[in-house]
Design a protein around this motif. Structure first.
Motif, PDB file in Angstrom:
ATOM      1  N   VAL A   6       0.866  -1.176   0.000  1.00 31.22           N
ATOM      2  CA  VAL A   6       0.000   0.000   0.000  1.00 31.22           C
ATOM      3  C   VAL A   6       0.902   1.225   0.000  1.00 31.22           C
ATOM      4  N   THR A   7       0.688   2.110  -0.953  1.00 35.81           N
ATOM      5  CA  THR A   7       1.513   3.315  -1.069  1.00 35.81           C
ATOM      6  C   THR A   7       0.719   4.560  -0.716  1.00 35.81           C
ATOM      7  N   ILE A   8       1.438   5.621  -0.396  1.00 37.48           N
ATOM      8  CA  ILE A   8       0.813   6.912  -0.091  1.00 37.48           C
ATOM      9  C   ILE A   8       1.896   7.983  -0.183  1.00 37.48           C
ATOM     10  N   ASP A  13       4.960  15.393   0.018  1.00 34.72           N
ATOM     11  CA  ASP A  13       4.448  14.947  -1.286  1.00 34.72           C
ATOM     12  C   ASP A  13       5.378  13.951  -1.962  1.00 34.72           C
ATOM     13  N   GLN A  14       6.039  13.114  -1.152  1.00 39.49           N
ATOM     14  CA  GLN A  14       6.907  12.061  -1.670  1.00 39.49           C
ATOM     15  C   GLN A  14       6.238  10.713  -1.400  1.00 39.49           C
ATOM     16  N   SER A  15       6.220   9.880  -2.410  1.00 39.89           N
ATOM     17  CA  SER A  15       5.549   8.584  -2.271  1.00 39.89           C
ATOM     18  C   SER A  15       6.428   7.591  -1.517  1.00 39.89           C
ATOM     19  N   PHE A  16       5.753   6.695  -0.776  1.00 35.89           N
ATOM     20  CA  PHE A  16       6.471   5.636  -0.071  1.00 35.89           C
ATOM     21  C   PHE A  16       5.516   4.466   0.172  1.00 35.89           C
ATOM     22  N   ALA A  17       6.111   3.314   0.471  1.00 34.44           N
ATOM     23  CA  ALA A  17       5.312   2.120   0.774  1.00 34.44           C
ATOM     24  C   ALA A  17       4.911   2.181   2.239  1.00 34.44           C
ATOM     25  N   LEU A  18       3.647   2.418   2.477  1.00 35.82           N
ATOM     26  CA  LEU A  18       3.122   2.501   3.831  1.00 35.82           C
ATOM     27  C   LEU A  18       3.101   1.118   4.483  1.00 35.82           C
ATOM     28  N   SER A  19       2.772   0.108   3.685  1.00 34.25           N
ATOM     29  CA  SER A  19       2.799  -1.263   4.207  1.00 34.25           C
ATOM     30  C   SER A  19       3.193  -2.225   3.096  1.00 34.25           C
ATOM     31  N   ASP A  20       3.801  -3.317   3.494  1.00 33.56           N
ATOM     32  CA  ASP A  20       4.238  -4.385   2.593  1.00 33.56           C
ATOM     33  C   ASP A  20       4.066  -5.673   3.381  1.00 33.56           C
TER      34      ASP A  20
END
Length: 175
Positions: A6-8, A13-20
């Motif tokens: 799940v990304t956000i 305003d930088q994208s990252f993987a919130l969960s994996d």
């Protein structure tokens, strides 16, 4: 097991993987050994509210999306030969009850025991294997890479092969 990332965007305003994570809570159908359905994501509105994720994994198992929303599942359909001789209407009704969709069950044993009709637009991709889409007037054989746009029609998925078939289905509330 299905892996979900799940990304956000963060405050800069930088994208990252919130969960994996590898999802563990798939739904089984005891009447169809080898069948599973893994909820990947659901929304309760369109446009979707992307910053509220707290309720997604705790939401009950449902076949159809919430009013105005969408739901994304990965399904695995075992060969019909594994379960077809040991099925009855009570077992089928139990499955539909477990996904809060008793109204979707269509009784027509001539077509398929799991025939259903939902008021949804379903976007389907065959990820692995082969399956037959059962419709009132057609039977369409689908293979890996094929897609289906299912527009609120009576249908069932029937696996006549000797291997499981995996399908990704994104269902959207429809009128």
């Amino acid at each position: 097991m299905v892996r979900r990332i799940v990304t956000i965007d963060n405050d800069q305003d930088q994208s990252f993987a919130l969960s994996d994570e590898h999802l563990q809570n798939h739904l089984l159908d005891p009447a169809r050994p080898g069948f599973y359905r893994q909820k990947i994501w659901l929304t309760n509105s369109s446009p979707a509210i992307i910053h509220d994720l707290s309720w997604v994994d705790d939401a009950p198992e449902i076949l159809e999306p919430l009013e105005g929303g969408s739901i994304f599942h990965i399904y695995q359909f075992p060969p019909d030969s594994i379960w077809r001789d040991n099925i009855d209407s009570r077992k089928i009704a139990n499955y539909y009850k477990s996904v809060r969709a008793e109204h979707a069950m269509q009784v027509d044993q001539n077509l398929h025991p799991y025939l259903q009709k939902t008021q949804t637009l379903d976007l389907c991709v065959i990820l692995k294997g082969e399956i037959t889409l059962i419709l009132d007037k057609d039977k369409v054989i689908l293979q890996e890479g094929d897609t289906v746009v299912q527009r609120a029609t009576r249908h069932a998925w029937s696996n006549h092969s000797s291997q499981a078939c995996t399908i990704a289905i994104s269902s959207h509330c429809a009128r």
